[in-house]
Design a protein around this motif. Structure first.
Motif, mmCIF file in Angstrom:
data_model
loop_
_atom_site.group_PDB
_atom_site.id
_atom_site.type_symbol
_atom_site.label_atom_id
_atom_site.label_comp_id
_atom_site.label_asym_id
_atom_site.label_seq_id
_atom_site.Cartn_x
_atom_site.Cartn_y
_atom_site.Cartn_z
ATOM 1 N N ALA A 100 5.167 -4.230 22.547
ATOM 2 C CA ALA A 100 5.452 -5.429 21.760
ATOM 3 C C ALA A 100 4.229 -5.881 20.977
ATOM 4 N N GLU A 101 3.053 -5.719 21.557
ATOM 5 C CA GLU A 101 1.808 -6.111 20.886
ATOM 6 C C GLU A 101 1.528 -5.252 19.655
ATOM 7 N N ASN A 102 2.144 -4.065 19.599
ATOM 8 C CA ASN A 102 1.915 -3.178 18.458
ATOM 9 C C ASN A 102 2.748 -3.552 17.239
ATOM 10 N N ALA A 103 3.551 -4.590 17.345
ATOM 11 C CA ALA A 103 4.420 -4.964 16.227
ATOM 12 C C ALA A 103 3.627 -5.281 14.961
ATOM 13 N N ARG A 104 2.414 -5.780 15.108
ATOM 14 C CA ARG A 104 1.593 -6.101 13.941
ATOM 15 C C ARG A 104 0.602 -4.983 13.616
ATOM 16 N N ARG A 105 0.819 -3.801 14.202
ATOM 17 C CA ARG A 105 -0.134 -2.698 13.995
ATOM 18 C C ARG A 105 0.515 -1.485 13.328
ATOM 19 N N ILE A 106 1.646 -1.697 12.683
ATOM 20 C CA ILE A 106 2.264 -0.604 11.935
ATOM 21 C C ILE A 106 1.633 -0.615 10.548
ATOM 22 N N GLU A 107 0.712 0.274 10.336
ATOM 23 C CA GLU A 107 -0.147 0.233 9.155
ATOM 24 C C GLU A 107 -0.037 1.525 8.360
ATOM 25 N N GLY A 108 -0.372 1.422 7.074
ATOM 26 C CA GLY A 108 -0.428 2.591 6.212
ATOM 27 C C GLY A 108 -1.764 2.644 5.499
ATOM 28 N N ASP A 109 -1.815 3.420 4.425
ATOM 29 C CA ASP A 109 -3.058 3.582 3.670
ATOM 30 C C ASP A 109 -2.755 3.609 2.177
ATOM 31 N N ILE A 110 -3.713 3.150 1.399
ATOM 32 C CA ILE A 110 -3.699 3.351 -0.047
ATOM 33 C C ILE A 110 -4.880 4.251 -0.377
ATOM 34 N N VAL A 111 -4.552 5.413 -0.951
ATOM 35 C CA VAL A 111 -5.559 6.440 -1.208
ATOM 36 C C VAL A 111 -5.801 6.528 -2.709
ATOM 37 N N THR A 112 -7.038 6.694 -3.086
ATOM 38 C CA THR A 112 -7.388 6.816 -4.502
ATOM 39 C C THR A 112 -6.756 8.075 -5.096
ATOM 40 N N SER A 113 -6.143 7.923 -6.276
ATOM 41 C CA SER A 113 -5.511 9.045 -6.960
ATOM 42 C C SER A 113 -6.484 9.724 -7.914
ATOM 43 N N ASP A 114 -6.141 10.954 -8.283
ATOM 44 C CA ASP A 114 -6.909 11.668 -9.311
ATOM 45 C C ASP A 114 -6.486 11.241 -10.716
ATOM 46 N N ASN A 115 -5.386 10.527 -10.803
ATOM 47 C CA ASN A 115 -4.849 10.125 -12.108
ATOM 48 C C ASN A 115 -5.125 8.652 -12.386
ATOM 49 N N THR A 116 -5.162 8.318 -13.664
ATOM 50 C CA THR A 116 -5.322 6.913 -14.023
ATOM 51 C C THR A 116 -4.005 6.177 -13.783
ATOM 52 N N LEU A 456 6.623 7.086 14.854
ATOM 53 C CA LEU A 456 6.683 6.797 13.420
ATOM 54 C C LEU A 456 6.388 8.065 12.630
ATOM 55 N N ARG A 457 7.072 8.222 11.510
ATOM 56 C CA ARG A 457 6.764 9.358 10.648
ATOM 57 C C ARG A 457 6.182 8.844 9.329
ATOM 58 N N LYS A 458 5.443 9.692 8.667
ATOM 59 C CA LYS A 458 4.699 9.277 7.477
ATOM 60 C C LYS A 458 5.436 9.679 6.206
ATOM 61 N N GLN A 459 5.283 8.837 5.207
ATOM 62 C CA GLN A 459 5.838 9.099 3.881
ATOM 63 C C GLN A 459 4.754 8.812 2.848
ATOM 64 N N THR A 460 4.616 9.704 1.893
ATOM 65 C CA THR A 460 3.639 9.527 0.820
ATOM 66 C C THR A 460 4.362 9.186 -0.474
ATOM 67 N N ALA A 461 3.929 8.113 -1.132
ATOM 68 C CA ALA A 461 4.519 7.702 -2.407
ATOM 69 C C ALA A 461 3.420 7.640 -3.463
ATOM 70 N N TYR A 462 3.628 8.349 -4.599
ATOM 71 C CA TYR A 462 2.691 8.320 -5.704
ATOM 72 C C TYR A 462 3.188 7.263 -6.700
ATOM 73 N N LEU A 463 2.486 6.150 -6.769
ATOM 74 C CA LEU A 463 2.916 5.004 -7.577
ATOM 75 C C LEU A 463 2.142 4.967 -8.879
ATOM 76 N N ASN A 464 2.824 5.310 -9.941
ATOM 77 C CA ASN A 464 2.190 5.377 -11.261
ATOM 78 C C ASN A 464 2.766 4.286 -12.159
ATOM 79 N N TRP A 465 1.884 3.476 -12.669
ATOM 80 C CA TRP A 465 2.345 2.370 -13.538
ATOM 81 C C TRP A 465 1.844 2.536 -14.977
ATOM 82 N N GLY A 466 1.363 3.718 -15.327
ATOM 83 C CA GLY A 466 0.809 3.932 -16.678
ATOM 84 C C GLY A 466 1.877 4.224 -17.707
#
Length: 466
Positions: A100-116, A456-466
């Motif tokens: 129950a204490e882990n409810a606030r510990r479901i975390e992800g990452d934002i990784v720097t892209s090679d693209n603008t 938990l399983r991981k999902q990667t999303a490439y978010l491009n707003w250019g």
């Protein structure tokens, strides 16, 4: 679960009396439970994690309220002394509260892209429907160990407890309903592994299978899940070496060795299964260990005793056969225990402690997981010899080392090929640690942040707003 004409009798291993008769589930029952979990999962996952955590914490509170009755139930169906059953119910609560204490510990990452104008988001998502298969030695705690993190992560759960000890799992489900966990989120199917368990594992409706049990059962699950490339976590058998060096605190080592060998009648996967004793202290250690083994009390698990019965006649006889084969292979008997079947022990599945000594690291009691009150000792001349003998096994769950030499303690994690080490202490995992086996002792693991991440399983999303 629908009605079925077939039934399983749940036996009290101390008296052989029938405690209850439960439905022997079918393939159809297993599918019904999976469909129920699948239907409930989207709404459960859509709840904020903190709300899922509150529900799991409420279940822990309800278990605490009912702990006396739950401990008695564990003692009656599994055979462990009542004091140890209370410890198990305490662990059941702890597993759920930590989850129950882990409810606030479901975390992800934002990784720097090679693209603008782009970010790479790595998110964690629940698997969906999780199947939990649990062993008979800790029927309540093992269920909670899997249930808590699965639910907090946003999965729904289908539990199959071992058919010898299904009542504790059913009791947990009843309490979960009482505290308002929605229908379909936690499902229990009763029945046999070769029918219900195989259906749960092979079904396309289950996304993750987590199992605690024997290596043989783990191999069967591995094969059964192969066609669907099913994600599996297996916590399997162990054959823990217990190394005592010449500079160890002998009294502390003996005390730890006794606890690690005989707790729950030796029915723990991290038990002290084979002792490697430095020749300089072996006589003193064995004299004290044998005496401590003789002093253990055996009897009605509802009374204040050290050892209750084995869980079944089959399990009792299996241990006796390993002892007989070891003696036939040349083991010296330091303490002759064995089957107790007369007087106060005419009913039930009783084994008294046995202590063997050998020079043969291929002895059955050295090679095979005993899972009973049998201790086997070998004398060694050096730390290097102890490490070599300890690693000479297919198992890799846990290992023990007693020494006051800091260099040996520092080297042990690099030399001992086991997932869990107990250095100058007895067994017993911390909920914030990571309980994991190497080799034939399994894959994946439980507890702590690493264990929680397994749900938990991981999902990667490439978010491009250019």
């Amino acid at each position: 679960m629908r009605d079925s004409s077939a039934a399983i009798e749940v036996e009290n291993p101390a008296t052989e009396a029938i405690l209850a008769t439960i439905i022997e589930g079918t393939e159809e029952d297993a599918v019904t439970a999976l469909k129920s979990a699948q239907a409930a999962q989207p709404a459960w996952a859509a709840l904020p994690a903190i709300e899922r955590g509150k529900a799991v914490a409420a279940l822990a509170d309800e278990i605490e309220t009912n702990q006396d009755g739950l401990a008695r139930l564990v003692s009656l169906e599994q055979g462990k002394p009542l004091a140890h059953a209370h410890d198990e119910i305490g662990a059941t609560q702890t597993f759920l509260r930590y989850a129950a204490e882990n409810a606030r510990r479901i975390e992800g990452d934002i990784v720097t892209s090679d693209n603008t104008c782009e970010e790479i988001h790595i998110r964690r998502h629940p698997y969906g429907v999780v199947v939990g298969l649990t062993a008979w030695n800790y029927p309540s705690a093992l269920a909670a160990r899997k249930l808590g993190p699965a639910l907090v992560a946003g999965n729904t759960f289908v539990l199959l407890s071992h058919e010898a000890t299904p009542l504790s799992g059913l009791a947990l489900a009843a309490l979960s309903e009482k505290v308002g966990i929605p229908a379909g989120v936690f499902n229990v199917v009763t029945g046999r592994g070769r029918v219900v368990g195989e259906t749960l594992v092979k079904s396309q409706l289950s996304n993750l299978v987590t199992m605690t049990g024997s290596t043989r059962a783990g191999q069967e699950i591995y094969r059964a899940s192969a066609d669907l490339i099913k994600v599996i976590r297996l916590e399997l058998g162990g054959k823990a070496p217990f190394i005592v060096m010449e500079d160890a605190d002998i009294d502390a080592a003996v005390s730890a060795a006794v606890a690690a060998r005989y707790t729950n009648c030796g029915q723990i996967c991290t038990c002290n299964e084979r002792m490697y004793l430095h020749r300089g202290i072996a006589d003193e250690f064995l004299e004290k260990f044998v005496q401590a083994s003789k002093d253990l009390t055996i009897g009605d698990p509802l009374s204040p005793v050290d050892l209750g019965p084995k869980v079944s006649r089959f399990e009792r006889d299996k241990v006796a056969q390993i002892v007989a084969a070891s003696i036939n292979s040349g083991a010296e008997v330091l303490l002759e225990g064995g089957i107790l079947d007369n007087g106060a022990y005419q009913k039930g599945h009783w084994l008294a402690p046995t202590v063997l000594e050998t020079k043969n690291n291929s002895l059955p009691a050295i090679r095979d997981e005993v899972f009973g009150p049998v201790a086997t000792a070998m004398r060694i001349d050096s730390f290097e010899e102890a490490v070599q003998l300890a690693n000479d096994t297919q198992f890799g769950l846990s290992a023990y080392l007693f020494t006051n030499n800091y260099k040996r303690l520092a080297r042990a994690p690099y030399l001992l090929k086991f997932g869990e080490l107990y250095l100058n202490r007895s067994n017993g995992e911390a909920v914030q640690g990571f309980h994991t086996g190497w080799g034939m002792s399994g894959l994946g693991g439980e507890d702590g942040r690493y264990g929680f991440d397994n749900y938990l399983r991981k999902q990667t999303a490439y978010l491009n707003w250019g």
